[in-house]
Enzyme design. Structure first.
Site, PDB file in Angstrom:
ATOM      1  N   ASP A 120       0.882  -1.152   0.000  1.00  0.00           N
ATOM      2  CA  ASP A 120       0.000   0.000   0.000  1.00  0.00           C
ATOM      3  C   ASP A 120       0.929   1.213   0.000  1.00  0.00           C
ATOM      4  O   ASP A 120       2.106   1.107   0.329  1.00  0.00           O
ATOM      5  CB  ASP A 120      -0.935  -0.019   1.220  1.00  0.00           C
TER       6      ASP A 120
HETATM    7  C1  GLC Z   1      -4.228   4.418  -0.229  1.00  0.00           C
HETATM    8  C2  GLC Z   1      -5.161   3.231  -0.044  1.00  0.00           C
HETATM    9  C3  GLC Z   1      -5.107   2.254  -1.176  1.00  0.00           C
HETATM   10  C4  GLC Z   1      -4.841   3.016  -2.463  1.00  0.00           C
HETATM   11  C5  GLC Z   1      -3.423   3.556  -2.378  1.00  0.00           C
HETATM   12  C6  GLC Z   1      -3.084   4.434  -3.586  1.00  0.00           C
HETATM   13  O1  GLC Z   1      -3.653   4.775   0.984  1.00  0.00           O
HETATM   14  O2  GLC Z   1      -5.055   2.518   1.191  1.00  0.00           O
HETATM   15  O3  GLC Z   1      -6.357   1.563  -1.216  1.00  0.00           O
HETATM   16  O4  GLC Z   1      -4.968   2.161  -3.587  1.00  0.00           O
HETATM   17  O5  GLC Z   1      -3.191   4.301  -1.189  1.00  0.00           O
HETATM   18  O6  GLC Z   1      -3.889   5.566  -3.596  1.00  0.00           O
END
Ligand code: GLC
Length: 754
Positions: A266
């Site tokens: 993430d």
């Molecule tokens: C965010 C979210 C994830 C997302 C990523 C990119 O913090 O937790 O679901 O795809 O970062 O935006």
């Protein structure tokens, strides 16, 4: 265009130097060659530095390719409901392009409420086409974290409280996306069931609960959906961050389940050099290194899987074979997507995509109560013409009749071509037959922008709360029909990434307003637009209740379709609607949101409720709920009959076929979701009194009947034995329960397992 140029250039160069292009293409460039041969060929040509580059970001939403070999970078994009607007190289804010306004599809909880595998496939295909058209290779979605608490801020992005429902619907979505040459990146793996302190909470979950509740949808995504990517979650499990959690990623995901794709962190979820190198993370994204305050050069070289990784490879703290495994997985992803065997061009904001969005949104709307006020009969209303020949009045009360919801909510925020609000759609539906007027009734969220995406609405309000309420009540006195359209929104502590809700009570004084309106007009219709459960203390005082969702670009049309009867509602709740938060399985701080422990850099949270989440809890504890999991009414009626088992007793290893006939006994065509739950009458462990193990959605004309068959496997009857680390089917009696909600299972067939 840019990508095709790269591949063509390489091919042309090779052709120029050695004869006809086809026969002498290097294997990795030859899309007719088997995938693994292409991967090995590319790997054999790469330097260590080039392999390391593949394992981390080169910008906010892209990770390296191999420029020297003509292997393009990977472009990642949010999100599960539509293709995020282009962002700047190192930013969250949008880049301000004018050609990236997408189709906004319904929130995934809305898709879950359809209980329709085909619609899920249509959803995946449509969003996959939009990603491909925007030249994105990895879609950062779908999200399938279980609804452990109704307070989770991202409930709207997930697929409910039951692992079987989520598993059955996530598989066709993944296939639909990946058939467009786009990788689905299923998230957030794993046990990331809240937003509160999501980056520093250690989820303590016993193995049985993991394998029965929190893993099945991810396992199905990998083994049945063939997901090409999985996103590690921010939280910890067993004291290790999930973006580089050895047991989770190496032993379970890649070992037990045989996952051959990429694990992507993430954004900012990767925190440790050694663990990033050695525990199964393949692509590090979004890390907050010092240089990320701007587009500083070599910023990304400071990533855990960049220079620190190179050092470890050189001094032996990291193994070459682990690097090769990461690089293989990244190359496999590139050769599955942008350099895949078929060329896809996708499509963007097509009429088909908006039609799909509208169909899915409408199919997921759940009719919870109807004492006759619905469907709104346009002709009947327009016949109520008064002596002055004025048209009847339909009053809409509530901010959600007007507020656009596609903008906001976190990473699922979208810049969409258009968003139809309920007020406009209901006006359209009653054009010339009724006057549709609107009273705001209360002020909820006045924001109209997110990451520099703006809705163009003006939600400012000068009236006081009392004045707003008084105006709504006064208007209700004059109206022929009153429809309250309220609920939640995408602001903080509502349905919003990064924060959780604080209760399930409707905010902004909506309960009191609904009661006041019901006093005046007993035929009040209440539409709750939300992505998560809300308490409905006024349910007995209103004529009709509709649970609608964040339906995307066509939200208003979908709602109008159901209110007018153009679409016969067939949605079923993907989560329980409890009467009160306290009725739920979470009773202590240590269960949620977790407790602070001296000396630990993270909070400890304990899933003490085990497998008893959602209806597993309420039905086993006999706690009455407002509306149960799997519940939803129709404008017609259905009847089940003729249920039978292929055999009443089975040896432990064999399957059982369950037959049942469903008939449309009403006067309108409609769809029913026939659900099958199992109950283990005598088990050596505590088991929920019922668990969903089958469902089929059938569309029937009036009078039409259909015979359905379900196949129950031994696994469907088993529980997970943590000691044996395997599924266990104990002999004894089982009840096979069939009906149309978790609380309405009129058919009970006895099955004895020998
Ligand atoms: C965010 C979210 C994830 C997302 C990523 C990119 O913090 O937790 O679901 O795809 O970062 O935006």
């Amino acid at each position: 265009m840019k990508r095709a140029t790269i591949i063509l250039t390489s091919a042309v160069l090779i052709a120029a130097c050695c004869g006809s292009p086809k026969s002498n293409l290097p294997v990795y460039l030859d899309t007719t060659k088997p995938l693994e041969e292409r991967v090995e060929d590319a790997l054999s040509r790469m330097t260590m530095e080039e392999k390391v580059a593949l394992t981390h970001a080169q910008s906010k939403f892209s990770s390296h390719g191999v420029p020297r070999l003509g292997i393009p970078e990977l472009w990642h994009t949010d999100g599960p409901h539509g293709i995020r607007p282009e962002v700047l190289w190192d930013e969250w804010n949008q880049a301000g392009w004018t050609n990236d306004s997408c189709t906004a599809f319904p929130a995934l909880v809305n898709l879950a409420a359809t209980w329709d595998r085909e619609l899920s496939a249509l959803y995946g295909k449509s969003i996959g086409e939009e990603a491909r058209y925007r030249e994105k290779d990895i879609l950062l979605g779908p999200g399938i974290n279980m609804g452990r608490t109704p307070l989770n801020g991202r409930t709207f992005e997930y697929m409910g409280e039951d692992p079987y429902l989520a598993a059955q619907l996530v598989v066709p979505y993944i296939k639909g996306v990946q058939e467009q040459g786009v990788a689905a990146c299923v998230k957030h793996f794993a046990v990331n069931n809240q937003e509160t302190r999501r980056t520093k909470t250690n989820s303590n979950v016993d193995d049985r609960t993991l394998y029965e509740i929190y893993f099945p949808a991810f396992k199905a995504a990998v083994q049945e959906g063939g997901a090409w990517a999985i996103m590690g979650s921010y939280n910890l499990w067993n004291g290790q961050y999930n973006c580089h959690n050895k047991r989770l990623l190496q032993e379970i995901l890649k070992g037990e389940w045989g996952f051959d794709g990429v694990v992507i962190s993430d954004w900012g979820g990767c925190r440790d050099d050694d663990e990033a190198a050695n525990n199964g993370l393949d692509i590090e994204m979004g890390t907050w290194t010092n240089g990320l305050q701007g587009a500083a050069s070599n910023t990304y070289d400071m990533y855990h899987l960049a220079n620190p990784y190179l050092e470890r490879l050189r001094d032996g703290r990291a193994k070459q074979e682990d690097l090769d495994d990461k690089a293989r997985r990244v190359l496999r992803t590139i050769f599955r997507t942008s350099m895949g065997p078929e060329t896809h061009y996708g499509s963007f904001t097509s009429p088909e995509h908006f039609a799909a969005s509208r169909k899915i949104a409408a199919e997921g709307i759940v009719l919870l109560k109807n004492n006759g006020a619905l469907p709104l009969n346009v002709d009947e209303i327009s016949r109520q013409v008064r002596n002055d020949n004025s048209l009847p009045t339909i009053l809409l009360v509530g901010e959600n009749a007007y507020k656009m919801m596609v903008v906001g909510g976190g990473s699922s925020n979208l810049k969409t071509k258009y968003e139809i609000i309920p007020l406009d759609a209901i006006r359209e539906a009653f054009e010339g037959k009724a006057d549709v007027v609107w009273e705001r009734g209360y002020v909820g969220d006045t924001r109209t922008d997110y990451n520099m995406v703006v809705t163009g609405q003006d939600l400012s309000e000068s009236r006081s709360a009392d004045q707003l309420k008084a105006d709504a009540v006064a208007a209700a006195k004059e109206a022929d029909v009153v429809i309250f359209i309220g609920g939640l929104n995408k602001s903080k502590h509502q349905d919003n990434e990064g924060t959780d809700r604080e209760d399930i009570i409707l905010p902004y004084g909506q309960d009191e307003l609904i009661e006041a309106l019901a006093e005046i007009n007993p035929n009040l219709i209440v539409v709750n637009i939300s992505g998560s459960p809300v308490a409905m203390p006024w349910a007995d005082k209103v004529n009709a209740i509709v649970q609608a969702w964040y339906g995307g670009s066509e939200n208003g049309h979908a709602l109008a379709d159901v209110l007018t009867g153009a679409v016969n509602p067939s949605g079923k709740l993907p989560f329980t609607m409890p009467k009160a938060l306290a009725d739920g399985p979470i009773k202590t701080e240590r269960q949620y949101p977790g407790i602070e422990v001296e000396g630990l850099p993270y909070w400890e949270e304990y899933y003490d409720e085990g497998v008893f989440i959602g209806y597993r809890w309420y039905s086993t504890q006999n706690i009455p709920v407002q509306y149960p999991f799997g519940y939803g009414l129709s404008y017609t009626t259905f009847e089940l009959s003729g249920a039978s088992l292929s055999k009443g007793a089975v040896k432990a290893g064999s399957n059982v076929t369950v037959n049942v006939t469903v008939k449309n006994t009403g006067d309108k065509a409609g769809a029913e979701v026939v659900q099958l739950y199992v109950n283990d009458a005598e088990a050596s462990v505590e088991r929920p009194v019922r668990e969903l193990k089958g469902f089929q959605k059938v569309y029937l004309q009036p009078g039409e009947a259909r015979k359905l068959s379900f196949t129950l496997t031994p696994a469907d009857l088993s529980f997970f034995d943590a000691e044996a680390h395997d599924w266990k089917l104990e002999p004894g009696d089982f009840h096979i329960l069939i009906g149309n909600s978790s609380e309405n299972l009129p058919i009970d067939l006895l099955l004895t397992v020998k």
